[in-house]
Design a protein around this motif. Sequence first.
Motif, mmCIF file in Angstrom:
data_model
loop_
_atom_site.group_PDB
_atom_site.id
_atom_site.type_symbol
_atom_site.label_atom_id
_atom_site.label_comp_id
_atom_site.label_asym_id
_atom_site.label_seq_id
_atom_site.Cartn_x
_atom_site.Cartn_y
_atom_site.Cartn_z
ATOM 1 N N CYS A 94 -72.325 -7.060 85.821
ATOM 2 C CA CYS A 94 -70.905 -7.380 85.879
ATOM 3 C C CYS A 94 -70.387 -7.036 87.272
ATOM 4 C CB CYS A 94 -70.137 -6.600 84.827
ATOM 5 S SG CYS A 94 -68.364 -6.922 84.908
ATOM 6 N N CYS A 97 -67.160 -4.199 86.649
ATOM 7 C CA CYS A 97 -67.406 -2.798 86.267
ATOM 8 C C CYS A 97 -68.812 -2.325 86.644
ATOM 9 C CB CYS A 97 -67.178 -2.608 84.768
ATOM 10 S SG CYS A 97 -68.428 -3.413 83.750
ATOM 11 N N CYS A 134 -68.654 -9.254 82.426
ATOM 12 C CA CYS A 134 -69.111 -8.851 81.093
ATOM 13 C C CYS A 134 -68.013 -9.115 80.057
ATOM 14 C CB CYS A 134 -69.531 -7.382 81.093
ATOM 15 S SG CYS A 134 -68.165 -6.217 81.157
ATOM 16 N N CYS A 137 -64.930 -6.730 80.325
ATOM 17 C CA CYS A 137 -64.011 -7.039 81.424
ATOM 18 C C CYS A 137 -63.242 -8.319 81.131
ATOM 19 C CB CYS A 137 -64.768 -7.154 82.741
ATOM 20 S SG CYS A 137 -65.330 -5.561 83.360
#
Length: 145
Positions: A94, A97, A134, A137
């Motif tokens: 991701c 994050c 992801c 998120c």
Amino acid sequence: MQNTDAVLDELKRRGHRMTPQRRAIVAEIMAMAGHISPQDIVQRLEDRLPGVNDSTVYRTLDLLEEIGVLSHTHFGTSSGYHHAERLDHTHLVCNRCGRTRQIHIEALASVRDELEEKTGFLADFTHQAISGLCSNCREQLRPSD
Ligand SMILES: [Zn+2]
Ligand SMILES: [Zn+2]
Ligand SMILES: [Zn+2]
């Protein structure tokens, strides 16, 4: 080649000097499962081999890749190794994050086959992580109404 002695023999056969430090590094790498990062190896060896040299660790990882025992993968800004025989997955990283997850290589089989059919190119999805967002998120970014 899954066993430490076989790996050490192969390195010797190729004319590499096997110091006790290098033997210990090879044994540690062979005992590791999953992802292998140079920093992890240095950390794990520090107690037993005070002053273990980072560049010896990196050089040993290179040698093990040369003889086909390891294979490197890029994860966004960092990279790491797997035992080549066990590299059966692709990494999803991701870019918000930084979380990484794995998917089995077969999940991308249809993309790989389609690419190959259209371009003749055989993609190796294990070499570079796939970046994106992801589910967490995406959930957080979803506009609330
Ligand atoms: Zn992996
Ligand atoms: Zn590479
Ligand atoms: Zn995320």
